[in-house]
Design an enzyme around this catalytic site. Structure first.
Site, short mmCIF file in Angstrom:
data_model
loop_
_atom_site.label_atom_id
_atom_site.label_comp_id
_atom_site.label_asym_id
_atom_site.label_seq_id
_atom_site.Cartn_x
_atom_site.Cartn_y
_atom_site.Cartn_z
N ARG A 10 -1.02 5.25 -15.60
CA ARG A 10 -2.07 4.99 -14.80
C ARG A 10 -3.54 5.08 -15.50
NH1 ARG A 10 -0.58 5.54 -8.64
NH2 ARG A 10 0.26 3.34 -8.66
N GLY A 63 -8.97 10.58 -1.02
CA GLY A 63 -7.72 10.73 -1.09
C GLY A 63 -7.21 11.81 0.13
N ILE A 64 -5.78 11.68 0.54
CA ILE A 64 -5.38 12.39 1.70
C ILE A 64 -4.43 13.28 1.26
CG2 ILE A 64 -4.25 11.97 4.07
CD1 ILE A 64 -5.25 9.18 3.96
N THR A 119 0.40 3.60 2.04
CA THR A 119 1.22 3.58 3.47
C THR A 119 2.62 2.95 3.87
OG1 THR A 119 -1.04 3.78 4.13
CG2 THR A 119 0.14 3.18 5.95
N CYS A 165 -15.16 4.19 14.91
CA CYS A 165 -14.49 4.24 16.29
C CYS A 165 -13.82 5.38 16.63
CB CYS A 165 -13.91 2.86 16.34
SG CYS A 165 -12.75 2.60 17.85
N HIS A 181 5.41 4.99 2.26
CA HIS A 181 5.27 6.28 3.51
C HIS A 181 6.49 5.58 4.70
CE1 HIS A 181 2.93 9.34 1.76
NE2 HIS A 181 2.17 8.37 1.56
N CYS A 238 0.97 -1.34 -0.01
CA CYS A 238 0.07 0.03 0.01
C CYS A 238 0.82 1.23 0.14
CB CYS A 238 -0.76 0.08 1.28
SG CYS A 238 -1.89 1.57 1.51
N CYS A 264 -11.91 -0.48 19.29
CA CYS A 264 -11.95 -0.43 20.72
C CYS A 264 -13.05 -1.27 21.15
CB CYS A 264 -12.03 0.94 21.24
SG CYS A 264 -13.38 1.78 21.48
P1 NAD Z 1 -1.92 6.76 -5.38
O1 NAD Z 1 -0.94 7.85 -4.80
O2 NAD Z 1 -1.37 5.30 -6.14
O3 NAD Z 1 -2.99 7.26 -6.42
C1 NAD Z 1 -3.22 8.80 -6.56
C2 NAD Z 1 -3.18 9.20 -7.87
O4 NAD Z 1 -3.50 10.56 -8.03
C3 NAD Z 1 -1.96 8.89 -8.51
O5 NAD Z 1 -1.92 8.00 -9.66
C4 NAD Z 1 -1.38 10.42 -9.14
O6 NAD Z 1 -0.63 10.52 -10.03
C5 NAD Z 1 -2.73 10.99 -9.10
N1 NAD Z 1 -2.87 12.59 -9.17
C6 NAD Z 1 -1.84 13.39 -8.70
N2 NAD Z 1 -2.11 14.71 -9.05
C7 NAD Z 1 -3.27 14.56 -9.56
C8 NAD Z 1 -4.25 15.50 -10.40
N3 NAD Z 1 -4.03 16.78 -10.38
N4 NAD Z 1 -5.25 15.07 -10.93
C9 NAD Z 1 -5.78 13.93 -10.96
N5 NAD Z 1 -4.94 12.86 -10.52
C10 NAD Z 1 -3.59 13.21 -9.66
O7 NAD Z 1 -3.11 6.27 -4.22
P2 NAD Z 1 -4.06 5.15 -3.84
O8 NAD Z 1 -3.37 3.88 -3.32
O9 NAD Z 1 -4.89 4.57 -5.27
O10 NAD Z 1 -4.97 5.80 -3.07
C11 NAD Z 1 -5.72 6.78 -3.35
C12 NAD Z 1 -5.67 7.98 -2.06
O11 NAD Z 1 -6.63 7.48 -1.12
C13 NAD Z 1 -4.42 8.31 -1.50
O12 NAD Z 1 -4.42 9.78 -1.34
C14 NAD Z 1 -4.35 7.77 -0.46
O13 NAD Z 1 -3.54 8.08 0.70
C15 NAD Z 1 -5.64 7.36 0.14
N6 NAD Z 1 -6.14 6.59 0.80
C16 NAD Z 1 -7.03 7.02 1.81
C17 NAD Z 1 -7.66 6.09 2.60
C18 NAD Z 1 -8.68 6.46 3.67
O14 NAD Z 1 -9.18 5.68 4.53
N7 NAD Z 1 -9.17 7.52 3.61
C19 NAD Z 1 -7.33 4.60 2.65
C20 NAD Z 1 -6.33 4.46 1.63
C21 NAD Z 1 -5.89 5.07 0.89
ZN ZN Z 2 -14.49 2.25 19.21
#
Ligand code: NAD
Ligand code: ZN
Length: 343
Positions: free
Chosen positions: A200, A263-264, A40, A107, A43, A38, A93
């Site tokens: 992609r 997306g984060i 994560t 949670c 990171h 992942c 929890c």
């Molecule tokens: P990833 O980083 O592989 O995909 C993100 C994509 O966004 C990349 O392909 C990147 O090129 C693209 N991107 C960058 N700039 C852009 C723009 N201006 N326009 C369009 N696309 C653009 O990540 P992933 O594994 O597919 O996960 C997606 C997102 O979800 C990540 O931000 C990740 O951190 C987040 N995430 C959140 C949770 C949650 O629980 N909220 C869980 C898992 C992942």
């Molecule tokens: Zn809880």
């Protein structure tokens, strides 16, 4: 057992010999068969500011996996050795208001597998029985290994009704691409996905989106014109964490449109709130998966013909984990699987 350990507070990940974890009375011991890498994990490997503030060292990392149960604790009655399972990556929890009300994905005290507690990049993992998802035997093992991110995609994609709707997905990472396949399966009319990475976009095209576009080459307004759309996208799935992508999405939603945000963003981002207000947009944050409704939906959609195998682009033995992380870092990959079955 062999495990990938964050054993030093610096960039890298180390293959080490660590003790096999002992299951408590409510736990399940699982032999790991396959894992997914992942963002994560990347990171944590790179030891960025988030990882430094979050990860206790040493820690076995990884949370996307499928495995086989080898032993269960004395309180566990409904899981058995030999069953093929994955683990929900959020250990909740059980005592906060939301947990008690059955809203476990909300949670207040979640602990993350491979983030706050020992993870799955190992020959064995122990998890509480409440975190075990038993797979239907028909599920492909590679797909089972990525139920965790697939669940993120499903949770986000099904947050709002998509039947007959026009859906915009920003970010064609693995999760964005899986979400595209899900909304297609769930009956969306048009599925437009954006990314700035051409490999992609190609992968997204293979998964049969209506239009995969680079916003630097074609605007979303032009995309709407091309498709004959009149009033904007009905549903937006933000899966890039990119501020420009999010602002573009807000500017291209229909009045009353609904946005689910997974997306984060790496930092705070500004938004023209007037567009949100005057266009009466709904914005819903999404975290993790619904326990266990997202898991149920994943299974039944696969049984009813959804195919996400195309998002898996690389498969390596656990011994070649460095190759897996290099593929992830290249941006030329979808999901990367590590196989833990060979000793
Ligand atoms: P990833 O980083 O592989 O995909 C993100 C994509 O966004 C990349 O392909 C990147 O090129 C693209 N991107 C960058 N700039 C852009 C723009 N201006 N326009 C369009 N696309 C653009 O990540 P992933 O594994 O597919 O996960 C997606 C997102 O979800 C990540 O931000 C990740 O951190 C987040 N995430 C959140 C949770 C949650 O629980 N909220 C869980 C898992 C992942
Ligand atoms: Zn809880």
């Amino acid at each position: 057992m062999k495990a990938l350990v964050k054993s030093q507070a610096k960039p890298g990940l180390w293959l080490e010999e660590v003790p096999v974890p002992e299951p408590g009375i409510n736990d399940v011991l699982i032999r790991v068969l396959k894992t997914g890498i992942c963002g994560t994990d990347l990171h944590i490997y790179d030891w960025d500011a988030w990882a430094q503030a979050t990860i206790p060292v040493p820690l076995v990392i990884g949370h996307e996996f499928v495995g086989e149960i080898v032993a269960v604790g004395s309180n566990v009655n409904d899981f058995h050795a030999g069953e093929i399972v994955s683990g929900e990556g959020h250990v909740v929890c059980g005592r906060c208001r939301n947990c008690l009300a059955g809203r476990r994905h909300l949670c207040a005290h979640t602990s993350g597998v491979g983030v706050n507690r020992p993870g799955a990049f190992a020959e064995f993992i122990v998890l509480p029985m409440t975190n075990i998802w038993r797979h239907n035997p028909s599920i492909d093992l590679d797909v089972a290994a990525i139920f965790d991110p697939f669940g993120n995609a499903v949770h986000t994609a099904l947050e709002f009704p998509v039947l007959g709707e026009d859906v915009l997905i920003t970010g064609a990472g693995p999760i964005g691409i899986m979400a595209a396949a899900v909304v297609r399966h769930a009956g969306a009319r048009y599925v437009v996905i954006t990314d700035v990475n051409s490999s992609r976009l190609k992968l997204a095209e293979k998964m049969k989106v209506t239009l995969a576009l680079n916003p630097k080459e074609m605007s979303l307004t032009d995309a709407q014109k091309k498709l004959g759309m009149q009033e904007g996208f009905d549903v937006g799935l933000e899966m890039s964490g990119n501020a420009t992508a999010f602002r573009d999405m807000i500017a291209n939603m229909s009045h009353g449109g609904r946005i689910a945000m997974l997306g984060i963003p790496s930092q705070e981002m500004s938004v023209d709130w007037k567009q949100v207000i005057f266009n009466m947009l709904t914005i819903q944050g999404i975290y993790g998966r619904e326990m266990y409704e997202s898991w149920y939906k994943m299974t039944v959609m696969l049984e009813s013909g959804l195919d996400i195998r195309g998002v898996i682009t690389h498969r390596f033995s656990w011994k070649d984990y460095e190759k897996g992380f290099t593929a992830m870092r290249s941006g030329e990959s979808g999901k990367v699987i590590l196989d833990w079955r060979q000793p």
